[in-house]
Scaffold this active site. Structure first.
Site, PDB file in Angstrom:
ATOM      1  CE  LYS A 169      -3.501   2.747   0.129  1.00  0.00           C
ATOM      2  NZ  LYS A 169      -4.519   2.796   1.180  1.00  0.00           N
ATOM      3  CE  LYS A 237      -2.609   7.665   7.189  1.00  0.00           C
ATOM      4  NZ  LYS A 237      -3.003   6.305   6.701  1.00  0.00           N
TER       5      LYS A 237
END
Length: 291
Positions: A169, A237
């Site tokens: 990811k 993030k």
């Protein structure tokens, strides 16, 4: 069919939980903003007033939370103490790979099973049950989770042991952010030369420059429509995860560093709540214009 405790009913979690209901599962949802459980209840699910209430009696605990500290707090502070032995935890959140590995080890020590299953596809993918899901965990646990994963995604791939899903990811988020940044620059470049922007986007999409990012984000940039599907705050993030994971592995990623700075600059300019296609606004500002 399973009883599923679903924690985190935001932009992504809400439609995913509703798809699980449609697939025949008994879904008990919890969100720290209680009003966000309403769509799930309207779809046939149930609402819980606390994480513990949702998890009590569940076969599966699914999480879709913003960041590593959120997942850690919910699991170590609540789920691990309530879930029955053998409960399968499916973390759809995007967190640090090392945190995912550590939490999986803690779960195993308590007689629980855990897989990391971060998703890609944004709000549209979640709404259409068309997510790409990269899964890390033991093969048997991934097989047990497969009916739930197939209910929310169309591309479900077991990529390795615990933490591997989060590693893939992170790579996904790097590629997406890089593509968005280059698309934004290309549009500003084309506009400066007086090109027909819709025509340019059409022909670019038919060649090697074509991509899912171009298909989904180019028109939004042209329209100035930056309503959040995936917020800059979250991509900021995620770029931090890329940077930390690369550093820990001793991998040099110079383009990632540049893209991370562009994302950070967009956030610093007050655009953190906008869609990540708002990188176009930063490129516009860098060229001396007001977006």
């Amino acid at each position: 069919m399973s009883t599923v405790a679903f924690v985190g009913l935001g932009i992504m979690g809400d439609p995913m939980a509703r798809h699980l209901v449609a697939a025949g599962h008994d879904v008990v949802g919890h969100n720290r903003s209680p009003e966000k459980t309403r769509p799930l209840v309207d779809a046939g699910g149930r609402a819980a007033g606390s994480v513990a209430e949702a998890v009590d009696g569940a076969d599966v605990v699914a999480l879709m939370l913003p960041d590593s500290p959120d997942v850690t707090e919910v699991l170590t502070g609540q789920v691990f103490d309530v879930a029955a032995p053998g409960t399968l935890i499916v973390d759809f959140s995007t967190i640090r790979p090392d945190v995912a590995r550590d939490l999986a080890e803690q779960a195993q020590a308590r007689g629980l099973r855990m897989i990391d299953a971060p998703v890609s596809g944004g709000q549209a993918g979640a709404e259409n049950a068309a997510l790409s899901i990269m899964v890390g965990g033991a093969e048997a646990d991934v097989a047990d989770a497969r009916p739930l994963l197939d209910a929310v995604g169309t591309t479900v791939v077991h990529v390795g042991p615990p933490g591997a899903g989060q590693t893939v990811k992170a790579a996904n988020q790097l590629i997406v952010a890089g593509n968005i940044a280059l698309l934004a620059e290309a549009l500003v470049f084309l506009e400066a030369h007086g090109a027909d922007l819709p025509a340019a986007v059409e022909v670019l999409g038919g060649g090697l420059a074509g991509s899912a990012v171009l298909n989904q984000k180019a028109q939004r940039m042209l329209d100035g429509d930056f309503a959040p599907g995936f917020r800059i705050d979250l991509h900021h993030k995620d770029m931090g995860i890329v940077s930390e994971a690369a550093r820990s592995a001793g991998v040099v990623t110079p383009v990632a560093a540049l893209v991370a700075q562009l994302v950070a600059a967009t956030r610093a300019a007050g655009d953190g709540g906008l869609d990540h296609s708002a990188l176009h606004r930063t490129v516009t500002r860098l060229n001396g214009d007001t977006p």
